[in-house]
Design an enzyme around this catalytic site. Sequence first.
Site, mmCIF file in Angstrom:
data_model
loop_
_atom_site.group_PDB
_atom_site.id
_atom_site.type_symbol
_atom_site.label_atom_id
_atom_site.label_comp_id
_atom_site.label_asym_id
_atom_site.label_seq_id
_atom_site.Cartn_x
_atom_site.Cartn_y
_atom_site.Cartn_z
ATOM 1 N N ASN A 87 0.842 -1.346 0.022
ATOM 2 C CA ASN A 87 -0.067 0.115 -0.079
ATOM 3 C C ASN A 87 0.726 1.339 -0.049
ATOM 4 O O ASN A 87 0.458 2.439 -0.417
ATOM 5 C CB ASN A 87 -0.840 -0.005 1.252
ATOM 6 C CG ASN A 87 -1.491 1.078 1.507
ATOM 7 O OD1 ASN A 87 -2.665 1.770 0.669
ATOM 8 N ND2 ASN A 87 -1.288 1.951 2.558
ATOM 9 N N TYR A 149 3.647 9.887 -10.759
ATOM 10 C CA TYR A 149 2.721 8.752 -10.184
ATOM 11 C C TYR A 149 2.070 7.680 -11.114
ATOM 12 O O TYR A 149 1.915 6.585 -10.935
ATOM 13 C CB TYR A 149 1.699 9.617 -9.425
ATOM 14 C CG TYR A 149 0.733 8.869 -8.468
ATOM 15 C CD1 TYR A 149 1.067 8.503 -7.450
ATOM 16 C CD2 TYR A 149 -0.746 8.506 -8.738
ATOM 17 C CE1 TYR A 149 0.169 7.588 -6.329
ATOM 18 C CE2 TYR A 149 -1.513 7.884 -7.913
ATOM 19 C CZ TYR A 149 -0.944 7.371 -6.892
ATOM 20 O OH TYR A 149 -1.867 6.619 -5.964
#
Length: 250
Positions: A87, A149
């Site tokens: 995560n 990202y």
Amino acid sequence: MDLQLQSKNVLITGGSKGIGKAIAALFIQEGANVGIAARGEEALQDAQSELENVRTYTADLTNESDRVALIEKFISDFGSIDILINNAGGSNGSTAMETDLSLFKEAMELNYFSAVHLSKLAAAHMTKDAAIVNVTSIFGRESGGKVTYNNAKAALISFTKSFADEMISKGIRVNGVAPGSILHETGNWKKRMDENPEKIKQFVENEIPAGRFGEPEEVANAVVFLASSQASWIVGATLNVDGGQSKMNF
């Protein structure tokens, strides 16, 4: 529904706040043994005081030796690893032309290489009925976030499918969850909302068909299900959890 997660040994990276902490809380609720890893010691201490029966690990997941030490310490503490939740992540930079190449490399190290490396390390210790879930982003499938990202999350979605096909014969399922815009106290959306509430309200109206931000617990629900034996026939999938925000139709 019984997710059959009692006594499963679960490691969650980026588990001290936001989505990661919500995932940890739900696994604990399901009776699993949970460890969370993050870079900030203060946030880990806060999470430990809030969550019952959680172990914490301080690690810089952009550092290869820290990743090796994390898995070794987790195995030492718990005896085995059944579930890994990758995560940890974050964004940096600006447009491609305005972003130094070093920031592209940093984004890949945090969002992609850390997950690849930890997956390999964990899988070496996993036995049948184990699971890995990678938290990616809808912007790994389409434009929307910062370019560094987007690139890293796109790579992780691709790795999820490739590694899933490789590991399923060993009884290890690999899947992913791609959140849309999720609101929590320590996240970027909260900061942006505080700075310009009208602009963010308009963003929600224009971009999220469900008419609101998602909540960390809604992502956690999907992650924990995919990690459970109830998702036994789901292999190599990345599930959007976004209130309809993604523009893709497949």
